[in-house]
Design a protein around this motif. Sequence first.
Motif, PDB file in Angstrom:
ATOM      1  N   MET A  36       0.822  -1.204   0.000  1.00 39.95           N
ATOM      2  CA  MET A  36       0.000   0.000   0.000  1.00 39.95           C
ATOM      3  C   MET A  36       0.861   1.261   0.000  1.00 39.95           C
ATOM      4  SD  MET A  36      -3.124   1.133   2.489  1.00 39.95           S
ATOM      5  CE  MET A  36      -2.154   1.318   3.970  1.00 39.95           C
TER       6      MET A  36
ATOM      7  N   PRO B  71       3.088  -1.157  -6.103  1.00 42.60           N
ATOM      8  CA  PRO B  71       2.598  -2.253  -5.251  1.00 42.60           C
ATOM      9  C   PRO B  71       2.565  -3.609  -5.941  1.00 42.60           C
ATOM     10  CG  PRO B  71       0.794  -0.805  -5.888  1.00 42.60           C
ATOM     11  CD  PRO B  71       2.057  -0.151  -6.360  1.00 42.60           C
TER      12      PRO B  71
ATOM     13  N   ILE C 215      -5.438  -1.174  -2.816  1.00 38.08           N
ATOM     14  CA  ILE C 215      -4.033  -1.204  -3.262  1.00 38.08           C
ATOM     15  C   ILE C 215      -3.921  -1.431  -4.770  1.00 38.08           C
ATOM     16  CG2 ILE C 215      -1.845  -2.460  -3.097  1.00 38.08           C
ATOM     17  CD1 ILE C 215      -2.681  -3.150  -0.172  1.00 38.08           C
TER      18      ILE C 215
END
Length: 151
Positions: free
Chosen positions: A88, A93, A149
Motif C-alpha cells: 500500500m 505495489p 491497493i
Amino acid sequence: MPAVLFALLLIVFRNDSILHIQGAFPFLPWQFWVIGIFGVIATAGGVLDWKYHRNPLQLKLSKKERDAEAAALGLGGLPMFVLMWLAMMHAKPTQFLIPILVVLIYTIVAICYDEFVFHRKRCGKLETIYHRMLVLGNGIAWLSWFHFIFC
C-alpha cells in the motif's frame, strides 16, 4: 490486533498522499471504512471465541489445534498484514503481488485445516458464529484492502 494496528498506522502516516486521507468527511476512502467495519466484526468474533474457550465449562483446545491456529496467524496473518501495508505504501505495489498471493494461499489452507479438522463436527452454533465473524470479517476487510491497493 490487526484492526488496532491498521488504525494506528493510518494515524502515523495520515499525511502520506498514497492514503488519500482528506480533511473533510468522509475523511477516508470507502475501502478503509469497509476495513474498519469488518475489522471490528472480525475482532469481536476473535475476542468472543477466545473468551468462550476461557470458560472452564467449555471445550478446551488441544495442543494440535492451538498449534494450527498459531501457524495460521503467525505464518499467514502476520506476514500478510506486513506485505499488504508495504504494498500500500510502495509506489509500485505490484512488486508485492506474488508474495501476497503465496501468503494468501497458505493462510486459506491453514484456516481451512483448522476449521475442517478441529471445528467441523465439535463446534456448536455459538462458536460457529464466532468463527464465521472472525473468518468472514477478516476476508471482507482483506478484499477491501486489496481493492484499495491494486484497483
